[in-house]
Design an enzyme around this catalytic site. Sequence first.
Site, PDB file in Angstrom:
ATOM      1  N   GLY A  78       0.819  -1.202   0.000  1.00  0.00           N
ATOM      2  CA  GLY A  78       0.000   0.000   0.000  1.00  0.00           C
ATOM      3  C   GLY A  78       0.853   1.253   0.000  1.00  0.00           C
ATOM      4  CB  THR A  79       2.296   3.555  -1.876  1.00  0.00           C
ATOM      5  OG1 THR A  79       1.795   3.171  -3.142  1.00  0.00           O
ATOM      6  CG2 THR A  79       3.415   2.614  -1.494  1.00  0.00           C
ATOM      7  CB  THR A  80       1.654   7.616  -1.866  1.00  0.00           C
ATOM      8  OG1 THR A  80       2.179   6.805  -2.907  1.00  0.00           O
ATOM      9  CG2 THR A  80       2.680   8.643  -1.435  1.00  0.00           C
TER      10      THR A  80
END
Length: 291
Positions: free
Chosen positions: A56-58
């Site tokens: 998972g990002t950002t």
Amino acid sequence: MTRSFPDRLPTNLAFPGISVINQSSFVDLLRRQAPELLPVSLGGGQSGGGQQLSHGTTIVVLKYPGGVVIAGDRRSTQGNMIAGRDVRKVYITDDYTATGIAGIAAVAVEFARLYAVELEHYEKLEGVPLTFAGKVNRLAIMVRSNLTAAMQGLLALPLLAGYDIHAPDPQSAGRIVSFDAAGGWNIEEEGYQSVGSGSIFAKSSIKKLYSQVSDADSALRVAIEALYDAADDDSATGGPDLVRGIYPTAVTIGAEGAAEVTESRIAELAREIIESRSRAYTLGSFGGSEK
């Protein structure tokens, strides 16, 4: 007369020389009493690496006069595939702090939830909440405990956003703390920070827009616009999805405490940003065709 040594670990009076369990730390208590209940990354079991796990990002964080806002996109990826479009990455951890964590999605979620329990556990036992410095140290210890798993691919890096109720100036009481994989931490003085695969694009966007920040609402707009810019260049970052109705999540933290920003407000800002960008692109294309 017995002297006290505040820097010495407490000992069990029945068995001199044996340190007692630090009961004010929920993670430490769980590690000693029931380690199998801990997440794998914090010593609850063995892992074979994170190649097939979703990431998972950002995350972005900005300070504004009197507080701080933290926001995150909703996309998670697994290799070159989109694993999820509505992942939650920003969590309120107590009345005056929130965390956003980028990395292995499962580890990030467990980090945030366990950290919230850690802070609540301390307050219940001691009768008072941790100071902001104490909250930073507790999270640093958790990150450091994940180092072995991080070296095997289970990396998750948090950003801590908070409001220091003991700060002498309420207008500058917003705090942003970043961490490295070994548990080292740094209080950001620039006023903004980002973590995740799209962080370089998000920070570049914030750098150009940060002068517009004057209150919580303007900071929120800059945060959403930074995530939009990150999604424009980073395939692992998800921008506002008007078709599915999926938007970034955000939390503001000020003297009144931490509060989640409503989805309707974020959706409104996202539409305004997309419309303004669409007009700019349209005008730019017409301007470029003229000779």
